[in-house]
Design a protein around this motif. Sequence first.
Motif, PDB file in Angstrom:
ATOM      1  N   LEU A  16      12.252   9.714 -11.113  1.00 24.44           N
ATOM      2  CA  LEU A  16      12.432   8.874 -10.130  1.00 24.44           C
ATOM      3  C   LEU A  16      12.433   9.434  -8.923  1.00 24.44           C
ATOM      4  O   LEU A  16      11.728   9.219  -7.837  1.00 24.44           O
ATOM      5  CB  LEU A  16      13.378   7.777 -10.331  1.00 24.44           C
ATOM      6  N   GLN A  17      13.391  10.339  -8.942  1.00 28.91           N
ATOM      7  CA  GLN A  17      13.712  11.107  -7.616  1.00 28.91           C
ATOM      8  C   GLN A  17      12.191  12.092  -7.192  1.00 28.91           C
ATOM      9  O   GLN A  17      11.807  11.724  -5.900  1.00 28.91           O
ATOM     10  CB  GLN A  17      14.795  12.362  -7.575  1.00 28.91           C
ATOM     11  N   ALA A  18      11.556  12.425  -7.924  1.00 27.36           N
ATOM     12  CA  ALA A  18      10.515  13.227  -7.687  1.00 27.36           C
ATOM     13  C   ALA A  18       9.320  12.251  -7.224  1.00 27.36           C
ATOM     14  O   ALA A  18       8.441  12.544  -6.232  1.00 27.36           O
ATOM     15  CB  ALA A  18       9.965  14.009  -9.026  1.00 27.36           C
ATOM     16  N   ASN A  19       9.404  11.027  -7.871  1.00 24.90           N
ATOM     17  CA  ASN A  19       8.278  10.053  -7.237  1.00 24.90           C
ATOM     18  C   ASN A  19       8.707   9.139  -5.920  1.00 24.90           C
ATOM     19  O   ASN A  19       7.750   8.737  -5.288  1.00 24.90           O
ATOM     20  CB  ASN A  19       8.144   8.761  -8.499  1.00 24.90           C
ATOM     21  N   ILE A  20       9.841   9.343  -5.453  1.00 26.83           N
ATOM     22  CA  ILE A  20      10.444   8.942  -4.284  1.00 26.83           C
ATOM     23  C   ILE A  20      11.329   9.955  -3.487  1.00 26.83           C
ATOM     24  O   ILE A  20      12.320   9.697  -3.383  1.00 26.83           O
ATOM     25  CB  ILE A  20      11.038   7.484  -4.600  1.00 26.83           C
ATOM     26  N   PRO A  21      10.600  10.987  -3.099  1.00 29.04           N
ATOM     27  CA  PRO A  21      11.517  11.970  -2.536  1.00 29.04           C
ATOM     28  C   PRO A  21      12.389  11.609  -1.166  1.00 29.04           C
ATOM     29  O   PRO A  21      13.353  12.387  -0.997  1.00 29.04           O
ATOM     30  CB  PRO A  21      10.430  12.899  -2.161  1.00 29.04           C
ATOM     31  N   ASP A  22      11.806  10.540  -0.831  1.00 29.95           N
ATOM     32  CA  ASP A  22      12.844  10.218   0.478  1.00 29.95           C
ATOM     33  C   ASP A  22      13.800   9.181   0.075  1.00 29.95           C
ATOM     34  O   ASP A  22      14.518   8.396   1.420  1.00 29.95           O
ATOM     35  CB  ASP A  22      11.870   9.446   1.556  1.00 29.95           C
ATOM     36  N   ALA A  36       0.636  -1.170  -0.076  1.00 31.05           N
ATOM     37  CA  ALA A  36       0.100  -0.035   0.209  1.00 31.05           C
ATOM     38  C   ALA A  36       0.732   1.340  -0.088  1.00 31.05           C
ATOM     39  O   ALA A  36       0.746   2.202  -0.869  1.00 31.05           O
ATOM     40  CB  ALA A  36      -1.019  -0.092   1.141  1.00 31.05           C
ATOM     41  N   ASP A  37       1.815   1.248   0.838  1.00 29.59           N
ATOM     42  CA  ASP A  37       2.814   2.392   0.683  1.00 29.59           C
ATOM     43  C   ASP A  37       4.081   1.825  -0.049  1.00 29.59           C
ATOM     44  O   ASP A  37       5.150   1.127   0.595  1.00 29.59           O
ATOM     45  CB  ASP A  37       3.178   2.811   2.198  1.00 29.59           C
ATOM     46  N   ALA A  38       4.272   2.024  -1.119  1.00 28.83           N
ATOM     47  CA  ALA A  38       5.066   1.757  -2.144  1.00 28.83           C
ATOM     48  C   ALA A  38       6.544   2.014  -1.819  1.00 28.83           C
ATOM     49  O   ALA A  38       7.509   1.396  -2.017  1.00 28.83           O
ATOM     50  CB  ALA A  38       4.676   1.865  -3.656  1.00 28.83           C
ATOM     51  N   THR A  39       6.875   3.270  -1.136  1.00 28.28           N
ATOM     52  CA  THR A  39       8.123   3.770  -1.017  1.00 28.28           C
ATOM     53  C   THR A  39       8.645   3.251   0.583  1.00 28.28           C
ATOM     54  O   THR A  39       9.653   3.861   0.794  1.00 28.28           O
ATOM     55  CB  THR A  39       8.057   5.395  -1.066  1.00 28.28           C
ATOM     56  N   ALA A  40       7.659   2.706   1.427  1.00 26.90           N
ATOM     57  CA  ALA A  40       8.155   2.519   2.820  1.00 26.90           C
ATOM     58  C   ALA A  40       9.550   1.946   2.835  1.00 26.90           C
ATOM     59  O   ALA A  40      10.386   2.076   3.649  1.00 26.90           O
ATOM     60  CB  ALA A  40       6.939   1.669   3.492  1.00 26.90           C
ATOM     61  N   HIS A  41       9.640   0.797   2.011  1.00 31.53           N
ATOM     62  CA  HIS A  41      10.941  -0.037   1.825  1.00 31.53           C
ATOM     63  C   HIS A  41      12.186   0.594   1.416  1.00 31.53           C
ATOM     64  O   HIS A  41      13.270   0.083   1.530  1.00 31.53           O
ATOM     65  CB  HIS A  41      10.553  -1.354   1.062  1.00 31.53           C
ATOM     66  N   LEU A  42      11.721   1.629   0.627  1.00 30.69           N
ATOM     67  CA  LEU A  42      12.979   2.271  -0.050  1.00 30.69           C
ATOM     68  C   LEU A  42      13.415   3.734   0.905  1.00 30.69           C
ATOM     69  O   LEU A  42      14.497   4.166   0.423  1.00 30.69           O
ATOM     70  CB  LEU A  42      12.335   2.981  -1.253  1.00 30.69           C
ATOM     71  N   ARG A  43      12.738   4.220   1.741  1.00 32.87           N
ATOM     72  CA  ARG A  43      13.263   5.456   2.406  1.00 32.87           C
ATOM     73  C   ARG A  43      14.573   5.423   2.877  1.00 32.87           C
ATOM     74  O   ARG A  43      14.989   4.571   3.640  1.00 32.87           O
ATOM     75  CB  ARG A  43      12.182   5.696   3.813  1.00 32.87           C
ATOM     76  N   GLY A  44      15.220   6.647   2.490  1.00 32.54           N
ATOM     77  CA  GLY A  44      16.634   6.528   3.095  1.00 32.54           C
ATOM     78  C   GLY A  44      17.478   5.916   2.220  1.00 32.54           C
ATOM     79  O   GLY A  44      18.675   5.885   2.488  1.00 32.54           O
ATOM     80  N   LYS A  45      17.294   5.165   1.442  1.00 36.13           N
ATOM     81  CA  LYS A  45      18.170   4.194   0.622  1.00 36.13           C
ATOM     82  C   LYS A  45      18.827   5.081  -0.532  1.00 36.13           C
ATOM     83  O   LYS A  45      18.298   5.837  -1.058  1.00 36.13           O
ATOM     84  CB  LYS A  45      17.354   3.072   0.165  1.00 36.13           C
ATOM     85  N   VAL A  46      19.955   4.433  -1.102  1.00 39.08           N
ATOM     86  CA  VAL A  46      20.314   5.038  -2.243  1.00 39.08           C
ATOM     87  C   VAL A  46      19.846   4.216  -3.320  1.00 39.08           C
ATOM     88  O   VAL A  46      19.942   2.905  -3.356  1.00 39.08           O
ATOM     89  CB  VAL A  46      22.088   4.655  -2.227  1.00 39.08           C
ATOM     90  N   ILE A  47      19.420   4.747  -4.442  1.00 39.02           N
ATOM     91  CA  ILE A  47      18.931   4.203  -5.576  1.00 39.02           C
ATOM     92  C   ILE A  47      19.767   4.384  -6.687  1.00 39.02           C
ATOM     93  O   ILE A  47      19.894   5.562  -7.101  1.00 39.02           O
ATOM     94  CB  ILE A  47      17.518   4.379  -5.860  1.00 39.02           C
ATOM     95  N   ILE A  48      20.469   3.439  -7.622  1.00 44.88           N
ATOM     96  CA  ILE A  48      21.319   3.826  -8.474  1.00 44.88           C
ATOM     97  C   ILE A  48      20.279   3.298  -9.977  1.00 44.88           C
ATOM     98  O   ILE A  48      19.565   2.617  -9.975  1.00 44.88           O
ATOM     99  CB  ILE A  48      22.294   2.586  -8.566  1.00 44.88           C
ATOM    100  N   ASP A  49      20.367   4.517 -10.625  1.00 41.05           N
ATOM    101  CA  ASP A  49      19.288   4.617 -11.862  1.00 41.05           C
ATOM    102  C   ASP A  49      20.158   4.477 -12.939  1.00 41.05           C
ATOM    103  O   ASP A  49      21.015   5.420 -13.250  1.00 41.05           O
ATOM    104  CB  ASP A  49      18.464   5.814 -11.960  1.00 41.05           C
TER     105      ASP A  49
END
Length: 182
Positions: A66-72, A27-40
Amino acid sequence: MDEAAAFGDVLVWTMRDRNPANVFPAADATAHLRGKVIIDLNNRDYANEVMSDKARWFDTSLGEELQANIPDVHVVKAFNTVAMEALDTSAKSLQATNTQIFLAGQDDAARATVDKLATGLGFECVDLGGGAVTMRAAEALGDIVRPVMIRQGKGGRANIGIRMMDAPDLNLIGGREESKYH
């Protein structure tokens, strides 16, 4: 996929879809991603977005979207200027050929993390710095190298990079001042 995202501190985003809600079922698609480094490492669709009359170079970058969609999270644009075959190449070979990748992203620490990872794999990193313009520049470099790979038949071993020239003889053509690019 949720478990992998929860486990890693540095994640590689390989999906062209820029909206995590379409990728993660939670439901909260970005919960697992918060604070992480994402290599695009994505580039635009070559046939439809780069080599067509509809090319949208420099409007926005995929990394920015991508950054705008996952600001954290801390998005770092990297590895998009080399073909994926480069990841199957030994560190020794990459170092011997001075194979470079370009890094761009808002967060200095995130870029440093990706630099350390890439250097460990054998790549030489060129840090373009932060800001939207640097992500656009990194993506443009990926768009530029692909015609060399595809149209000129160089394939996945073609690489774009920065090389240093010998110091100029400023008196060679009548004398001039050295450039101020440092």
